[in-house]
Design an enzyme around this catalytic site. Structure first.
Site, PDB file in Angstrom:
ATOM      1  N   GLU A  27      42.850  35.272  42.359  1.00 18.63           N
ATOM      2  CA  GLU A  27      43.425  36.218  41.390  1.00 18.63           C
ATOM      3  C   GLU A  27      44.905  36.444  41.677  1.00 18.63           C
ATOM      4  O   GLU A  27      45.311  36.560  42.831  1.00 18.63           O
ATOM      5  CB  GLU A  27      42.686  37.557  41.484  1.00 18.63           C
ATOM      6  CG  GLU A  27      43.237  38.595  40.510  1.00 18.63           C
ATOM      7  CD  GLU A  27      42.258  39.705  40.256  1.00 18.63           C
ATOM      8  OE1 GLU A  27      41.134  39.417  39.804  1.00 18.63           O
ATOM      9  OE2 GLU A  27      42.597  40.865  40.525  1.00 18.63           O
ATOM     10  N   THR A  58      45.725  39.358  36.175  1.00 27.73           N
ATOM     11  CA  THR A  58      45.368  40.733  35.813  1.00 27.73           C
ATOM     12  C   THR A  58      46.241  41.241  34.668  1.00 27.73           C
ATOM     13  O   THR A  58      47.240  40.615  34.291  1.00 27.73           O
ATOM     14  CB  THR A  58      45.489  41.697  37.016  1.00 27.73           C
ATOM     15  OG1 THR A  58      46.860  41.742  37.415  1.00 27.73           O
ATOM     16  CG2 THR A  58      44.621  41.251  38.178  1.00 27.73           C
ATOM     17  N   ALA A  61      47.735  48.091  34.270  1.00 32.48           N
ATOM     18  CA  ALA A  61      47.085  49.322  33.833  1.00 32.48           C
ATOM     19  C   ALA A  61      47.959  49.939  32.744  1.00 32.48           C
ATOM     20  O   ALA A  61      49.157  50.067  32.917  1.00 32.48           O
ATOM     21  CB  ALA A  61      46.920  50.270  35.006  1.00 32.48           C
ATOM     22  N   HIS A  86      43.067  38.523  31.970  1.00 31.05           N
ATOM     23  CA  HIS A  86      42.443  39.838  31.843  1.00 31.05           C
ATOM     24  C   HIS A  86      43.029  40.526  30.606  1.00 31.05           C
ATOM     25  O   HIS A  86      44.200  40.327  30.263  1.00 31.05           O
ATOM     26  CB  HIS A  86      42.741  40.709  33.067  1.00 31.05           C
ATOM     27  CG  HIS A  86      42.093  40.234  34.331  1.00 31.05           C
ATOM     28  ND1 HIS A  86      41.852  41.067  35.404  1.00 31.05           N
ATOM     29  CD2 HIS A  86      41.641  39.008  34.701  1.00 31.05           C
ATOM     30  CE1 HIS A  86      41.272  40.367  36.375  1.00 31.05           C
ATOM     31  NE2 HIS A  86      41.145  39.118  35.975  1.00 31.05           N
ATOM     32  N   ARG A 116      37.800  47.641  30.101  1.00 32.32           N
ATOM     33  CA  ARG A 116      38.207  48.892  29.467  1.00 32.32           C
ATOM     34  C   ARG A 116      39.547  49.347  30.013  1.00 32.32           C
ATOM     35  O   ARG A 116      40.421  49.784  29.289  1.00 32.32           O
ATOM     36  CB  ARG A 116      37.151  49.984  29.726  1.00 32.32           C
ATOM     37  CG  ARG A 116      37.474  51.271  29.009  1.00 32.32           C
ATOM     38  CD  ARG A 116      36.698  52.448  29.560  1.00 32.32           C
ATOM     39  NE  ARG A 116      37.117  52.780  30.922  1.00 32.32           N
ATOM     40  CZ  ARG A 116      36.573  53.725  31.653  1.00 32.32           C
ATOM     41  NH1 ARG A 116      35.572  54.441  31.164  1.00 32.32           N
ATOM     42  NH2 ARG A 116      36.995  53.968  32.879  1.00 32.32           N
ATOM     43  N   ASP A 118      41.319  51.744  33.419  1.00 31.10           N
ATOM     44  CA  ASP A 118      41.069  53.103  33.906  1.00 31.10           C
ATOM     45  C   ASP A 118      41.488  54.101  32.841  1.00 31.10           C
ATOM     46  O   ASP A 118      42.510  53.931  32.176  1.00 31.10           O
ATOM     47  CB  ASP A 118      41.831  53.350  35.214  1.00 31.10           C
ATOM     48  CG  ASP A 118      41.133  52.660  36.380  1.00 31.10           C
ATOM     49  OD1 ASP A 118      39.883  52.582  36.349  1.00 31.10           O
ATOM     50  OD2 ASP A 118      41.830  52.192  37.294  1.00 31.10           O
ATOM     51  N   ALA A 131      34.370  48.584  27.535  1.00 33.54           N
ATOM     52  CA  ALA A 131      34.633  47.136  27.580  1.00 33.54           C
ATOM     53  C   ALA A 131      33.680  46.383  26.661  1.00 33.54           C
ATOM     54  O   ALA A 131      34.040  45.346  26.091  1.00 33.54           O
ATOM     55  CB  ALA A 131      34.500  46.638  29.020  1.00 33.54           C
ATOM     56  N   GLN A 218      46.068  50.772  52.748  1.00 29.57           N
ATOM     57  CA  GLN A 218      45.906  50.504  51.313  1.00 29.57           C
ATOM     58  C   GLN A 218      44.419  50.325  50.955  1.00 29.57           C
ATOM     59  O   GLN A 218      43.937  50.902  49.984  1.00 29.57           O
ATOM     60  CB  GLN A 218      46.696  49.241  50.966  1.00 29.57           C
ATOM     61  CG  GLN A 218      46.681  48.863  49.506  1.00 29.57           C
ATOM     62  CD  GLN A 218      47.247  47.448  49.313  1.00 29.57           C
ATOM     63  OE1 GLN A 218      46.899  46.514  50.030  1.00 29.57           O
ATOM     64  NE2 GLN A 218      48.147  47.315  48.365  1.00 29.57           N
TER      65      GLN A 218
END
Ligand code: FAD
Length: 298
Positions: A27, A58, A61, A86, A116, A118, A131, A218
């Site tokens: 990814e 990805t 967001a 994505h 979907r 966040d 989703a 993290q």
């Protein structure tokens, strides 16, 4: 089943996963700003040289980096790697999503992970609630192999694991042909989840998401938000090497490698590595399992 190694070749991920060979994917995330595009492309090129079965890109967001997702996915296609773009819907209306689907199709991208995203603090913005709504819309649009996200330890918003599995069944019925898991650090959690999926009649292939840990603080923060369990053995290793980046990197890669070997040994067909745009991590994992996935070390 032939793998997608030649320049410009395309394949549906559902076919790759079910080819009967161990599947390995990586990814990457797109840049946040244009000035970082070349840096991300350089990392993607280096990872693409490992000839993974596919690479996922990805989606920022809130959709902030949406055009870069399509750009990087096209770039991977040029490099001869099947891309999985994505796409999240929480901020989008139908028109915007259809425009993006048309763009992805025009660029020759045929695999989408329907998400979907966040929930924004202020609540839902767009035309899609879940989703599964997005997956159904992509399926109606046509021409894509659709995947979805799944959570071996349940999605944090789900009231219980049975509800979570019911919603995954809905997602599969809406058009998802495979699921990729949230990261997990205890394989028994995945095996238990796979059993529950089968018992519920969800026969969609599951790609196991593995995160080689290189930053302890993290990972602890992410896992506390996502509800991902950190086994005692994992915590002991991470805590012991937390202050030594070289040792931690080795330990994180070794732990992930062990997880991956155990997964393949127990019949899991596909593993997706969250390598965070770091070619050296992808290369180490690839080389550690080159005999298992039957590829030359690089
Ligand atoms: P959904 O499948 O819609 O599920 C969300 C919640 O709603 C779950 O609790 C589910 O049980 C519940 N639910 C679903 N359908 C219904 C229904 N009909 N009625 C009632 N409840 C329902 N985020 C990004 O922003 N960009 C990315 O690129 C990205 N990639 C990811 C990749 C993977 C492999 C994973 C595991 C997550 C990724 N995420 C990404 C994070 C993801 O967007 C969040 O976890 C988000 O909170 C949920 O997304 P989802 O697609 O799983 O949502």
């Amino acid at each position: 089943m032939r793998r997608c190694f030649g320049k410009g070749e395309k394949m549906k991920i559902s076919d790759i996963i079910q080819s009967g060979k161990p599947c390995l994917s990586f990814e990457v995330f797109p840049p946040k700003t244009w000035d970082n595009v070349e840096k991300v492309k350089a990392a993607c090129s280096a990872i693409a040289e490992l000839k993974p079965d596919y690479m996922s890109v990805t989606y920022g967001a809130g959709g902030g980096t949406r055009e870069y997702t399509a750009d990087i996915a096209s770039f991977l296609l040029e490099k001869g790697v099947t891309p999985l773009a994505h796409l999240s819907c929480v901020y989008s209306d139908r028109e915007g999503i259809h425009a993006q689907l048309a763009e992805l199709k025009g660029r020759g991208i045929e695999n989408i992970l329907a998400l979907r995203g966040d929930l924004p603090k202020e609540g839902l913005h767009g035309d899609y609630k879940y989703a599964s709504d997005l997956a159904a819309d992509i399926a109606a649009f046509g021409g894509f192999c659709i995947g979805g996200a799944c959570y071996p330890e349940s999605h944090p918003e789900s009231p219980n694991s049975a509800f979570d599995i019911d919603m995954l069944k809905l997602k599969a019925d809406s058009g998802c042909e495979f699921f990729t898991t949230q990261m997990f650090f205890d394989n028994n959690i995945l095996y238990n989840f796979l059993f529950r999926l089968l018992r519920a009649g969800v026969n969609v292939p599951v790609v196991a998401g593995i995160m080689p840990v290189t930053n302890v603080r993290q990972i602890k923060r992410i896992c506390s938000i996502s509800g991902t369990a950190l086994p005692q053995r994992f915590c002991r290793i991470m805590d012991r090497f937390a202050d030594d980046p070289v040792a931690l990197r080795q330990a994180g890669i070794a732990y992930a490698t062990e997880q991956i070997i155990d997964l393949y040994a127990n019949g899991v067909q596909a593993v997706h590595v969250y390598c965070m745009n770091q070619p050296d991590i992808a290369r180490s994992i690839h080389n550690n399992i080159s005999g298992i996935i039957k590829r030359e070390p690089v």
